[in-house]
Design a protein around this motif. Sequence first.
Motif, short mmCIF file in Angstrom:
data_model
loop_
_atom_site.label_atom_id
_atom_site.label_comp_id
_atom_site.label_asym_id
_atom_site.label_seq_id
_atom_site.Cartn_x
_atom_site.Cartn_y
_atom_site.Cartn_z
N MET A 44 0.84 -1.18 0.00
CA MET A 44 0.00 0.00 0.00
C MET A 44 0.88 1.24 0.00
N GLU A 45 0.49 2.23 -0.77
CA GLU A 45 1.27 3.46 -0.86
C GLU A 45 0.95 4.41 0.28
N GLN A 46 1.87 5.30 0.52
CA GLN A 46 1.65 6.32 1.54
C GLN A 46 0.70 7.38 1.01
N ILE A 47 0.14 8.13 1.94
CA ILE A 47 -0.70 9.27 1.55
C ILE A 47 0.16 10.18 0.70
N LYS A 48 -0.39 10.61 -0.37
CA LYS A 48 0.38 11.41 -1.31
C LYS A 48 0.58 12.84 -0.81
N ILE A 49 1.72 13.37 -1.16
CA ILE A 49 2.06 14.75 -0.84
C ILE A 49 1.07 15.71 -1.50
N ILE A 50 0.39 15.21 -2.54
CA ILE A 50 -0.58 16.05 -3.25
C ILE A 50 -1.60 16.65 -2.29
N PHE A 51 -1.90 15.95 -1.20
CA PHE A 51 -2.89 16.45 -0.25
C PHE A 51 -2.47 17.76 0.39
N GLU A 82 -13.13 3.13 -7.77
CA GLU A 82 -12.44 3.28 -6.47
C GLU A 82 -10.93 3.11 -6.61
N LYS A 83 -10.49 2.34 -7.61
CA LYS A 83 -9.05 2.14 -7.82
C LYS A 83 -8.34 3.44 -8.17
N ASP A 84 -9.09 4.41 -8.71
CA ASP A 84 -8.50 5.71 -9.04
C ASP A 84 -7.93 6.41 -7.81
N LEU A 85 -8.52 6.13 -6.65
CA LEU A 85 -8.08 6.77 -5.42
C LEU A 85 -6.69 6.31 -4.97
N ARG A 86 -6.21 5.21 -5.52
CA ARG A 86 -4.85 4.74 -5.18
C ARG A 86 -3.82 5.82 -5.45
N LYS A 87 -4.07 6.60 -6.47
CA LYS A 87 -3.12 7.66 -6.81
C LYS A 87 -3.01 8.68 -5.69
N MET A 88 -4.00 8.70 -4.81
CA MET A 88 -3.99 9.60 -3.65
C MET A 88 -3.53 8.88 -2.38
N GLY A 89 -3.25 7.59 -2.50
CA GLY A 89 -2.86 6.81 -1.33
C GLY A 89 -4.04 6.28 -0.55
N ILE A 90 -5.21 6.23 -1.19
CA ILE A 90 -6.43 5.68 -0.57
C ILE A 90 -6.74 4.38 -1.31
#
Length: 185
Positions: free
Chosen positions: A1-8, A107-115
């Motif tokens: 699982m990826e970390q929460i993205k810095i984009i936030f 919902e898989k699109d949210l992976r790019k955000m780390g969700i």
Amino acid sequence: MEQIKIIFFALSSFFGIEDGRIAADKTTVTVFPENKEIEIIQEKLFTVIQSEKDNTLVLEQWDKLYYWKERKTSWSKELDSFPMKNFNLTPIKNKIQPNLTLTYSNEKDLRKMGIWYNTEKNQFSINHIPQHNIKTKDGKLIGNYWVFNGDRTFSFTVEPFLQMPENYQKFKQPLRELLTENKKE
């Protein structure tokens, strides 16, 4: 699982601006599964200014963000899979509050955000990173993950700069203050 993205919490990362210098002390992320929408609200924007070059760079970046529609500033490639994107800068009590709303198809699109979304359990999850000071009333901390019910709206806040190193704290400046000094409000 990826970390929460810095984009936030790095404002310019929504637009793929290199070497982004504008960040938020606090970011609230709300996911509306029933509408397939995610809302990101940033509070207490700041920058780190160590030189006149930094000052100029931040002002240029702010210009690209503030006039993003007029300048046709392109969105970050990471957001390509989100069919609808809306960005507003709302002045609230002498503060600037960026508000970004995205819709997603899957919902898989949210992976790019780390969700992450687990179809079998109907749950969303994000990594628990103590340094990000994640807070939520909607999820449960299970091991190294915050887990949220996939049927309900949920939100969490991220405050990654609470323990900012001292050598950067002395250069930290509220964005509003910098804009006022440079007559960019």
